[in-house]
Design a protein around this motif. Structure first.
Motif, PDB file in Angstrom:
ATOM      1  N   GLU A  55      -0.675  -2.162   3.829  1.00 39.15           N
ATOM      2  CA  GLU A  55      -1.848  -2.192   4.704  1.00 39.15           C
ATOM      3  C   GLU A  55      -1.470  -2.047   6.172  1.00 39.15           C
ATOM      4  O   GLU A  55      -2.278  -1.589   6.991  1.00 39.15           O
ATOM      5  N   ASN A  56      -0.229  -2.440   6.494  1.00 33.04           N
ATOM      6  CA  ASN A  56       0.230  -2.344   7.888  1.00 33.04           C
ATOM      7  C   ASN A  56       0.908  -0.994   8.096  1.00 33.04           C
ATOM      8  O   ASN A  56       2.092  -0.818   7.818  1.00 33.04           O
ATOM      9  N   THR A  57       0.131  -0.037   8.565  1.00 32.19           N
ATOM     10  CA  THR A  57       0.651   1.338   8.705  1.00 32.19           C
ATOM     11  C   THR A  57       1.660   1.478   9.837  1.00 32.19           C
ATOM     12  O   THR A  57       2.327   2.510   9.941  1.00 32.19           O
ATOM     13  N   ASP A  58       1.782   0.466  10.671  1.00 30.91           N
ATOM     14  CA  ASP A  58       2.771   0.521  11.755  1.00 30.91           C
ATOM     15  C   ASP A  58       4.062  -0.221  11.391  1.00 30.91           C
ATOM     16  O   ASP A  58       5.011  -0.229  12.175  1.00 30.91           O
ATOM     17  N   GLY A  59       4.079  -0.838  10.217  1.00 32.15           N
ATOM     18  CA  GLY A  59       5.223  -1.647   9.829  1.00 32.15           C
ATOM     19  C   GLY A  59       6.381  -0.812   9.283  1.00 32.15           C
ATOM     20  O   GLY A  59       6.220   0.339   8.863  1.00 32.15           O
ATOM     21  N   GLN A 108       9.064  -8.539   7.993  1.00 27.80           N
ATOM     22  CA  GLN A 108       7.838  -8.493   7.197  1.00 27.80           C
ATOM     23  C   GLN A 108       8.112  -9.156   5.849  1.00 27.80           C
ATOM     24  O   GLN A 108       9.239  -9.117   5.343  1.00 27.80           O
ATOM     25  N   LYS A 136       0.045  -5.570   0.128  1.00 27.32           N
ATOM     26  CA  LYS A 136      -0.199  -6.184   1.428  1.00 27.32           C
ATOM     27  C   LYS A 136       0.599  -5.495   2.526  1.00 27.32           C
ATOM     28  O   LYS A 136       0.072  -5.228   3.625  1.00 27.32           O
ATOM     29  N   LEU A 137       1.845  -5.198   2.247  1.00 26.68           N
ATOM     30  CA  LEU A 137       2.703  -4.568   3.258  1.00 26.68           C
ATOM     31  C   LEU A 137       2.266  -3.136   3.566  1.00 26.68           C
ATOM     32  O   LEU A 137       2.424  -2.656   4.689  1.00 26.68           O
ATOM     33  N   TYR A 153       8.055  -1.333   6.541  1.00 23.88           N
ATOM     34  CA  TYR A 153       7.937  -1.101   5.102  1.00 23.88           C
ATOM     35  C   TYR A 153       7.124   0.148   4.811  1.00 23.88           C
ATOM     36  O   TYR A 153       7.512   0.978   3.973  1.00 23.88           O
ATOM     37  N   TYR A 154       6.013   0.295   5.474  1.00 28.93           N
ATOM     38  CA  TYR A 154       5.137   1.463   5.274  1.00 28.93           C
ATOM     39  C   TYR A 154       5.913   2.747   5.575  1.00 28.93           C
ATOM     40  O   TYR A 154       5.825   3.743   4.837  1.00 28.93           O
TER      41      TYR A 154
END
Length: 612
Positions: free
Chosen positions: A594-598, A585, A591-592, A600-601
């Motif tokens: 926003e991706n709840t499956d990533g 990522q 921005k990162l 980073y989150y």
């Protein structure tokens, strides 16, 4: 390595480092070899004078001449020995410095290879065993001294072979009086030399074999000895005491000692056999020479005083010939150990050093680009980084995050050219970084690695990494790094030595050490500053405060923060998320998130409580 190559190597090194050492050493050996012959000749003259019933005054004069010449030669040798010892220590120090400089200037990638580390260990152990250059010089000088010893002896005893009388008496006496007696004595000598040469080669091979067998055991032995002997080492001492590890270390130490001693005892048993046979050969020749000279004296072919001279000369000659063989063998053994040293010194740096100068841009616009970069460490086929493509622009703030072992630190090592990519290339302003002069290139970076090292120098010298430093700038950098409070407790201020090598040295905590390391990065004042988990010894909240303060300090410079914790991310324009050697990522914090499956989150939410 052959003896000739070893001698050439040593002569070249010694002439460069300390040109007067070997000539003085040789002069001392030649002079020392002459001292016993003064006494041998003087004693034979005095004995003849006594038998000839010469006056007391003349005999006393002979004695004074003998003692005076012997004293002068001994004092001369003593004086040269003092000069040699001073130069010996100087040479040994210079050689160690040369080895250290070689190690410090090797490419980091080469230095980390298993083959290089093994070569360094063999070179170091070889120098400590029989491959020391000063020892080799001593062997060369010994050989020359022994040759001088032989010449002195031959000059003294050669007249006895011309003392030939009429063939009278028993056949044995007739044999001794004839030239056949001389031939027989010399044949005994040749036989002794042949056996000595063979046995010394066998003994040398045994010593070399023992060294090779014990290489690994010696390495383990030295490692465990560092625990046992350096009991005050703070870094090691805490764990040893807390986990009651002393007995385990001692057992490992005993195991390696027993392994070394077992091989050593086997070698000694075999070598004692050769030594005993050597002594027997020497005894046969000594007895033969005594009989040869004694019979000629009994037959009146030589004077009584000459008996002392010839017997002494034959004894010295026999011992010197044995020494020639032993010294030659020692030189051969030494040459084999020096081969390890030569192998280490012959290691060539493979890193290409370009000749392009770094462009001095007034606008400070520098852009680094990774173009499909992959990398595997030496002696490993597993990739640590795979197909990395991204850009870093000076003036931007970047954070590299991800779990341990994801490849973040390796990414920085490639950027700093500690390693070159296995595949792909890294560009600076569109030019491959390998084309730039390396010394200029690394001036672009101030790095605090996660395994940074401070040295047993003063705080100021650690910050400036030099004996010369700007005190005002040092204090400013320490203040910015948050070390001011601790500095105020030190009597010698920035001149305080770190650690306990010096009497007034101080111990510092892990967090304090990291602050000094950060001050060092600030002092270098490079356009690109990298923090590779330097705050791992701090709690998350303190780490956050360090990053927030550091972000202000670097101003318009590029800052790259590396951490498996997330405290640096809020200050960065770009965040790269590493996982298993890939960038999975990238983007801003918002921005990162926003991706709840990533990844980073997930990492941010796992640590968010520390930064609220």
């Amino acid at each position: 390595m052959t003896n000739r190559k070893a001698v050439h190597l040593v002569l070249k090194i010694v002439h460069k480092l300390c040109p007067s050492f070997l000539p003085l050493l040789i002069l001392m050996k030649i002079s020392s070899a002459a001292v016993p012959y003064v006494n041998i000749v003087g004693s034979s003259i005095i004995i003849d004078a006594l038998f000839q019933k010469k006056g007391f005054e003349q005999i006393f004069q002979y004695a004074l001449w003998m003692m005076g010449l012997s004293f002068v030669l001994s004092m001369f040798c003593w004086g040269i020995d003092k000069l040699v010892n001073v130069r010996k220590y100087l040479l040994a120090e210079q050689v160690q410095k040369m080895i250290s400089q070689k190690g410090l200037t090797l490419d980091y990638e080469i230095l980390e290879k298993k083959e290089t580390l093994e070569c360094i260990h063999k070179a170091r152990e070889g120098m400590n065993t029989n491959g020391d250059i000063t020892v080799f010089c001593d062997r060369i000088a010994n050989m020359i001294g022994v040759m001088a010893d032989i010449i002195y002896a031959v000059i003294l005893f050669i007249p006895v072979f011309f003392a030939v009388g009429a063939s009278t008496g028993a056949p044995f006496f007739q044999f001794i009086q004839s030239h056949f007696g001389s031939i027989a004595l010399n044949l005994i000598l040749v036989g002794q030399l042949i056996f000595l040469g063979w046995s010394q080669r066998r003994m040398g091979a045994l010593q070399k074999q023992t060294f090779d067998i014990n290489v690994d055991a010696n390495r383990h032995y030295n490692y465990y000895m560092s625990f046992l002997m350096d009991s005050s080492n703070y870094a090691k001492g805490k764990d040893v005491r807390m986990y009651d590890f002393a007995d385990t270390i001692s057992e490992r130490y005993k195991k390696d000692v027993n392994s070394i001693m077992k091989v050593f005892r086997q070698m000694r048993k075999r070598m004692e056999k050769y030594s005993f046979l050597n002594e027997c050969c020497s005894a046969v020749y000594t007895i033969a020479s005594y009989v040869y000279v004694g019979v000629k004296a009994g037959l009146g072919l030589v004077s009584i005083g000459s008996v002392a001279r010839y017997v002494g000369a034959f004894t010295k000659f026999s011992a010197a010939l044995g020494s020639v063989v032993r010294t030659y063998t020692e030189i051969s053994i030494c040459a084999q150990y020096l081969a390890y040293f030569q192998e280490f010194m012959d290691i060539k740096n493979e890193k290409y050093n370009g000749n392009l100068s770094i462009e001095k841009r007034e606008d400070g616009e520098y852009e680094f680009e990774f173009c499909d970069v992959s990398f595997s460490y030496p002696n490993s086929v597993e990739p640590v980084l795979e197909h990395i493509s991204m850009k870093v622009k000076v003036g931007k703030k970047m954070s590299l995050v991800g779990p341990n072992g994801a490849g973040k630190t390796t990414f920085i090592k490639l950027l700093c050219r500690l390693y070159d990519p296995t595949e792909g290339q890294i560009l600076l302003n569109g030019v491959d970084i390998r084309q730039y002069n390396y010394s200029e290139y690394i001036q672009l970076f101030s790095v605090v690695f996660q395994d940074f090292k401070l040295f047993t120098f003063s705080i100021a010298e650690n910050v400036a990494v030099s004996k010369e430093f700007d005190e005002k700038k040092v204090r400013s950098c320490l203040q910015k790094a948050g070390f001011t409070e601790r500095l105020g407790t030190l009597k010698k201020d920035i001149h305080t030595s770190l650690y306990k090598l010096e009497r007034d040295g101080v111990e510092i905590s892990g967090g304090e050490a990291q602050k000094i390391a950060i001050a060092r990065a600030l002092y270098k004042d490079s356009p690109l500053v990298i923090l590779d988990e330097p705050t791992s010894a701090l709690d998350p909240q303190s780490e956050y405060e360090i990053y927030r303060s550091f972000d202000r300090l670097v101003g318009e410079k590029t800052a790259i923060y590396i951490s498996h914790r997330m405290s640096s991310c809020r200050f960065c324009n770009q965040i790269l998320v590493f996982d298993k050697g890939r960038i999975v990522q990238q983007g801003s914090h918002d921005k990162l998130m926003e991706n709840t499956d990533g990844l980073y989150y997930q990492m941010w939410n796992a640590q968010a409580q520390y930064y609220e």
